[in-house]
Design a protein around this motif. Structure first.
Motif, PDB file in Angstrom:
ATOM      1  N   LYS A  42       0.826  -1.215   0.000  1.00 20.83           N
ATOM      2  CA  LYS A  42       0.000   0.000   0.000  1.00 20.83           C
ATOM      3  C   LYS A  42       0.859   1.264   0.000  1.00 20.83           C
ATOM      4  O   LYS A  42       0.633   2.185  -0.791  1.00 20.83           O
ATOM      5  CB  LYS A  42      -0.934   0.001   1.231  1.00 20.83           C
ATOM      6  CG  LYS A  42      -1.798  -1.240   1.348  1.00 20.83           C
ATOM      7  CD  LYS A  42      -2.688  -1.228   2.571  1.00 20.83           C
ATOM      8  CE  LYS A  42      -1.975  -1.165   3.899  1.00 20.83           C
ATOM      9  NZ  LYS A  42      -1.156  -2.366   4.225  1.00 20.83           N
ATOM     10  N   THR A  43       1.839   1.297   0.887  1.00 19.40           N
ATOM     11  CA  THR A  43       2.714   2.468   0.955  1.00 19.40           C
ATOM     12  C   THR A  43       3.478   2.642  -0.359  1.00 19.40           C
ATOM     13  O   THR A  43       3.581   3.758  -0.880  1.00 19.40           O
ATOM     14  CB  THR A  43       3.703   2.332   2.132  1.00 19.40           C
ATOM     15  OG1 THR A  43       2.956   2.356   3.347  1.00 19.40           O
ATOM     16  CG2 THR A  43       4.701   3.484   2.151  1.00 19.40           C
ATOM     17  N   THR A  44       3.994   1.545  -0.876  1.00 16.80           N
ATOM     18  CA  THR A  44       4.749   1.616  -2.131  1.00 16.80           C
ATOM     19  C   THR A  44       3.869   2.165  -3.252  1.00 16.80           C
ATOM     20  O   THR A  44       4.331   2.970  -4.071  1.00 16.80           O
ATOM     21  CB  THR A  44       5.290   0.220  -2.499  1.00 16.80           C
ATOM     22  OG1 THR A  44       6.017  -0.296  -1.383  1.00 16.80           O
ATOM     23  CG2 THR A  44       6.207   0.291  -3.710  1.00 16.80           C
ATOM     24  N   PHE A 172      -3.344   9.924   1.686  1.00 17.48           N
ATOM     25  CA  PHE A 172      -3.056   9.712   3.110  1.00 17.48           C
ATOM     26  C   PHE A 172      -2.470   8.327   3.281  1.00 17.48           C
ATOM     27  O   PHE A 172      -3.073   7.346   2.862  1.00 17.48           O
ATOM     28  CB  PHE A 172      -4.340   9.782   3.958  1.00 17.48           C
ATOM     29  CG  PHE A 172      -4.999  11.132   3.992  1.00 17.48           C
ATOM     30  CD1 PHE A 172      -5.825  11.543   2.967  1.00 17.48           C
ATOM     31  CD2 PHE A 172      -4.810  11.971   5.087  1.00 17.48           C
ATOM     32  CE1 PHE A 172      -6.451  12.785   3.012  1.00 17.48           C
ATOM     33  CE2 PHE A 172      -5.431  13.213   5.150  1.00 17.48           C
ATOM     34  CZ  PHE A 172      -6.245  13.629   4.107  1.00 17.48           C
ATOM     35  N   ASP A 173      -1.314   8.225   3.937  1.00 17.22           N
ATOM     36  CA  ASP A 173      -0.757   6.911   4.221  1.00 17.22           C
ATOM     37  C   ASP A 173      -0.904   6.611   5.710  1.00 17.22           C
ATOM     38  O   ASP A 173      -0.130   7.074   6.531  1.00 17.22           O
ATOM     39  CB  ASP A 173       0.719   6.833   3.809  1.00 17.22           C
ATOM     40  CG  ASP A 173       1.256   5.410   3.891  1.00 17.22           C
ATOM     41  OD1 ASP A 173       0.453   4.487   4.147  1.00 17.22           O
ATOM     42  OD2 ASP A 173       2.469   5.218   3.686  1.00 17.22           O
ATOM     43  N   GLU A 174      -1.915   5.847   6.046  1.00 17.38           N
ATOM     44  CA  GLU A 174      -2.202   5.500   7.440  1.00 17.38           C
ATOM     45  C   GLU A 174      -2.063   6.706   8.363  1.00 17.38           C
ATOM     46  O   GLU A 174      -1.217   6.732   9.265  1.00 17.38           O
ATOM     47  CB  GLU A 174      -1.265   4.376   7.896  1.00 17.38           C
ATOM     48  CG  GLU A 174      -1.439   3.122   7.060  1.00 17.38           C
ATOM     49  CD  GLU A 174      -0.813   1.899   7.724  1.00 17.38           C
ATOM     50  OE1 GLU A 174      -0.798   1.854   8.969  1.00 17.38           O
ATOM     51  OE2 GLU A 174      -0.373   1.006   7.005  1.00 17.38           O
ATOM     52  N   PRO A 175      -2.899   7.716   8.155  1.00 20.63           N
ATOM     53  CA  PRO A 175      -2.722   8.976   8.877  1.00 20.63           C
ATOM     54  C   PRO A 175      -2.911   8.865  10.388  1.00 20.63           C
ATOM     55  O   PRO A 175      -2.507   9.770  11.119  1.00 20.63           O
ATOM     56  CB  PRO A 175      -3.801   9.881   8.275  1.00 20.63           C
ATOM     57  CG  PRO A 175      -4.817   8.951   7.715  1.00 20.63           C
ATOM     58  CD  PRO A 175      -4.051   7.752   7.239  1.00 20.63           C
TER      59      PRO A 175
HETATM   60 MG   LIG Z   1       2.506   1.109   4.835  1.00 20.25          MG
END
Ligand SMILES: [Mg+2]
Ligand SMILES: Nc1ncnc2c1ncn2[C@@H]1O[C@H](COP(=O)(O)OP(=O)(O)O)[C@@H](O)[C@H]1O
Lengths: 254, 216
Positions: A42-44, A172-175
């Motif tokens: 997900k982050t990538t 948003f990355d896991e805000p």
């Molecule tokens: Mg991540």
């Protein structure tokens, strides 16, 4: 027109295939949530979309402007820096761990880029920043420094900082992942209010109830592919085994 | 020789010591930053050459470096050197040496910066120069200030080394008077001078640290 389009995106880190042929699109005003187990990419994916990471293959467009495409050998080619500079103005990113500038006050964190990057006037930048701080419930904090704020307040400043540049889409990355449980609510509330104002957003989150209620569409990622996608109702009633496992695990955790 | 005359003589030397100190900092602090860029350069030739430079500067006596800078032009190129070159040679020698130490301090500070600061700046559209000057460097300075203070305090004491190339500064005058008069007083006064100078330096550095303590 789609605001964001990613087609057949691939990315690996020294042999580890992290994104295997991901395609997705986001329309204006849409809220897309991305869920999935840790390590699923997900982050990538967000980092490829925001060009913090260079993809190996695939296409990336914002509002029809091509940022990345494949050459005849199927390798990713990036647009010129000048073209990318314009495209980069379309999006903003809110990080899991905020990354505020510690030596700048809250108001300077929010106004510095509008003034020195977008060349807005000081008055306009400060006016916008104060409006945003008010929306975030932080109007008292404009002269505070990040270390004086709680995690939830810092994340709201980070959201204001991203919004101050007036992006068309916000990632948003896991805000809320770096926050104590009692502070997640205030951040989710802000994101929800943005959704109510039809801000286009792509949100990676582990907050299932939130994703379910705020999203127009949800993507479930697993091992570098989109394993399932659809409306929140479709997803939460999915028969996909991995999806059911994932939701089951989360329930056990809670 | 009475105390007043001694003090007057030493004061002349004191001025030279302070000049060497100040010029060295003015040149070596920026030069050190440039060298640290070279040390961190992606180009392997540049980074290897800078690494070698730093290791020579840190691995050989400063006294020897001063002599090379002073006598080098004469032995290598047969140049006739004026007396005033002594002072210039002292500044060049000190600046080259201290820049190497500062370069390593800058590098450790720059490398300790979390990548998130760069990424946040990039997302906000800052150019690379803006990112370095506005976001990274101010935080690096705060981080490295204690190490810089150490070097600056050492520099105060190191200025006495220019005696080897016959630059007349504080310590040189003290030695001259002491041996001519057969008294130890000039050394004690010189010692007091270096000590007070360093107290002052420590005071200034503490002020700067306080000024930067408005954030964490
Ligand atoms: Mg991540
Ligand atoms: N810079 C990197 N170098 C090497 N491996 C990485 C890098 N970034 C991520 N990975 C790997 O890629 C996989 C997916 O990571 P990530 O995108 O962070 O997943 P998620 O955000 O869904 O938890 C993980 O196995 C992770 O170890």
């Amino acid at each position: 027109m789609n605001l964001l389009e990613m087609n057949h995106v691939q990315k690996s880190f020294d042999g580890l295939n992290v994104l295997k042929d991901i395609s997705l699109s986001v329309k204006e005003g849409e809220v897309l949530s991305i869920i999935g187990p840790s390590g699923s990419g997900k982050t990538t994916l967000l980092r490829c979309a925001t060009m913090l990471e260079t993809m190996d293959a695939g296409e990336l467009n914002y509002l029809g402007n091509k940022a990345v495409w494949n050459n005849e050998h199927g390798k990713a080619v990036y647009a010129t820096n000048e073209q990318l500079k314009k495209i980069k103005e379309y999006y903003g990113l809110v990080f899991q761990s905020f990354h505020l500038f510690p030596h700048y006050s809250v108001i300077k964190n929010i106004t510095d880029a509008p003034i020195h990057v977008q060349k807005k006037s000081k008055e306009e930048a400060y006016r916008t920043a104060r409006e945003l701080l008010k929306k975030m419930g932080l109007e008292e904090k404009e002269n505070a420094y990040p270390y004086q704020l709680s995690g939830g307040q810092q994340q709201r400043v980070a959201i204001a900082r991203a919004l101050a540049l007036n992006p068309k889409i916000l990632f948003f990355d896991e805000p809320t992942s770096a926050l104590d449980p009692e502070l997640t609510g205030e951040v989710l509330k802000v994101i929800r209010s943005l959704a109510d104002m039809h801000m286009t957003m792509v949100i990676v989150t582990h907050e299932m109830a939130f994703a379910r209620s705020v999203s127009n569409r949800i993507i479930f990622m697993d091992q570098g592919v989109i394993a399932e996608q659809g409306t929140p109702e479709e997803l939460f009633n999915s028969k996909n085994i991995r999806m059911k496992e994932f939701l089951g695990k989360l329930n056990e955790d809670n | 020789m009475d105390l007043n005359t001694i003090l007057l003589e030493l004061a002349k030397g004191m001025q030279v010591s302070i000049e060497i100190f100040a010029f060295t900092l003015i040149f070596s602090l920026p030069l050190g930053l440039v060298i640290s860029f070279g040390r961190m350069a992606k180009n392997p030739i540049i980074s290897t050459v800078t690494k070698f430079y730093i290791s020579i500067m840190r691995g050989t006596p400063l006294m020897l470096q001063l002599m090379v800078v002073y006598f080098g032009p004469h032995y290598l190129f047969g140049m006739q050197l004026s007396l005033s070159y002594r002072f210039v040679a002292a500044i060049i020698g000190f600046s080259l040496n201290y820049a190497a130490y500062f370069a390593e301090i800058y590098r450790s500070g720059i490398e300790s910066m979390p990548i998130g600061q760069y990424e946040a700046a990039k997302l906000l559209g800052y150019s690379r120069q803006q990112t370095f000057i506005k976001i990274i460097l101010p935080q690096v300075i705060k981080r490295i200030l204690p190490s810089i203070t150490n070097e600056v305090i050492t520099l105060v004491k190191d200025t006495s080394l220019v005696i080897v190339i016959s630059v007349m500064e504080m310590f040189s005058y003290a030695r001259e008077i002491a041996s001519a008069q057969g008294i130890i007083t000039p050394f004690i006064i010189a010692g007091a001078f270096y000590y007070l100078f360093n107290l002052f330096v420590a005071f200034i550095m503490e002020k700067i640290e306080k000024k930067l303590s408005y954030y964490r």
